[in-house]
Design a protein around this motif. Sequence first.
Motif, mmCIF file in Angstrom:
data_model
loop_
_atom_site.group_PDB
_atom_site.id
_atom_site.type_symbol
_atom_site.label_atom_id
_atom_site.label_comp_id
_atom_site.label_asym_id
_atom_site.label_seq_id
_atom_site.Cartn_x
_atom_site.Cartn_y
_atom_site.Cartn_z
ATOM 1 N N VAL A 1 20.814 -51.363 10.871
ATOM 2 C CA VAL A 1 20.112 -51.094 9.622
ATOM 3 C C VAL A 1 20.174 -52.406 8.860
ATOM 4 C CG1 VAL A 1 20.150 -49.800 7.456
ATOM 5 C CG2 VAL A 1 20.771 -48.664 9.611
ATOM 6 N N VAL A 2 19.042 -52.884 8.379
ATOM 7 C CA VAL A 2 18.981 -54.189 7.713
ATOM 8 C C VAL A 2 18.548 -53.976 6.273
ATOM 9 C CG1 VAL A 2 17.963 -56.501 7.763
ATOM 10 C CG2 VAL A 2 18.341 -55.263 9.907
ATOM 11 N N ALA A 3 19.319 -54.534 5.336
ATOM 12 C CA ALA A 3 18.988 -54.421 3.917
ATOM 13 C C ALA A 3 19.117 -55.793 3.275
ATOM 14 C CB ALA A 3 19.920 -53.423 3.227
ATOM 15 N N GLY A 4 18.191 -56.098 2.375
ATOM 16 C CA GLY A 4 18.236 -57.395 1.714
ATOM 17 C C GLY A 4 17.893 -57.292 0.254
ATOM 18 N N LEU A 5 18.487 -58.196 -0.509
ATOM 19 C CA LEU A 5 18.258 -58.292 -1.944
ATOM 20 C C LEU A 5 17.389 -59.506 -2.232
ATOM 21 C CD1 LEU A 5 19.382 -57.296 -4.895
ATOM 22 C CD2 LEU A 5 20.600 -59.460 -4.725
ATOM 23 N N SER A 6 16.319 -59.327 -2.989
ATOM 24 C CA SER A 6 15.444 -60.415 -3.409
ATOM 25 C C SER A 6 14.961 -61.203 -2.190
ATOM 26 C CB SER A 6 16.169 -61.279 -4.437
ATOM 27 O OG SER A 6 15.293 -62.187 -5.043
ATOM 28 N N MET A 7 15.316 -62.485 -2.079
ATOM 29 C CA MET A 7 14.904 -63.278 -0.925
ATOM 30 C C MET A 7 15.387 -62.636 0.373
ATOM 31 S SD MET A 7 15.997 -67.123 0.247
ATOM 32 C CE MET A 7 17.647 -66.571 0.638
ATOM 33 N N GLY A 8 16.596 -62.077 0.352
ATOM 34 C CA GLY A 8 17.106 -61.382 1.531
ATOM 35 C C GLY A 8 16.231 -60.202 1.915
ATOM 36 N N GLY A 9 15.585 -59.584 0.930
ATOM 37 C CA GLY A 9 14.635 -58.507 1.204
ATOM 38 C C GLY A 9 13.406 -59.007 1.940
ATOM 39 N N TYR A 10 12.940 -60.197 1.579
ATOM 40 C CA TYR A 10 11.813 -60.794 2.310
ATOM 41 C C TYR A 10 12.187 -60.989 3.776
ATOM 42 C CZ TYR A 10 9.796 -62.300 -2.236
ATOM 43 O OH TYR A 10 9.266 -62.374 -3.486
ATOM 44 N N VAL A 11 13.407 -61.489 3.999
ATOM 45 C CA VAL A 11 13.859 -61.723 5.371
ATOM 46 C C VAL A 11 14.040 -60.391 6.094
ATOM 47 C CG1 VAL A 11 15.682 -62.724 6.820
ATOM 48 C CG2 VAL A 11 14.919 -63.937 4.756
#
Length: 172
Positions: A95-105
């Motif tokens: 499961v992959v979760a990202g915040l801000s720029m991490g969300g783009y990735v």
Amino acid sequence: MTPSTNQGTARGARALEVHTLRDGHGTPLVLLHGFPVDHRMWRAAVEAMPGHATVLAVDLFGLGQSPDGPRQPSLEASADAVVAAVRDAGFDRAVVAGLSMGGYVALAVAERHAAFTVGLGLLDTKSRADTPEARLQRQRVAHQVEAERSTDGVLGMVGSLLGSPAGASTPS
């Protein structure tokens, strides 16, 4: 628990740094940080998470303990490097979760590696491209940081990322 790290190799280059923030079981949760921070931003959140799942946090290119990225950075290159690093750490799906720029990735991981991605979390991010003005601002800051080899260029972001202190100026 002291987080552990993994320095695998992907395609002959040093891979992104993977930190185990919780050693649990089952499908891991992979957390991708925002800019300009690193995996440490997730520590308090992981401590508050219920359950016993493995939680990994990846330092994206040029941040934390990860190497600088490719000369022509891209979300696609970051997504591929995240998947390679997590696979090097011993996990075939996540499961992959990202915040801000991490969300783009994270979104790029889901698009490019659908079989790897069990679930997707987009936190304080968006799925649309930046406006031309926002893109120019990001490029300006990136060029300044690269030219000066300093994070001073991102310090101006503080005003746009943080709100006013509570009670600073509340209408009556």
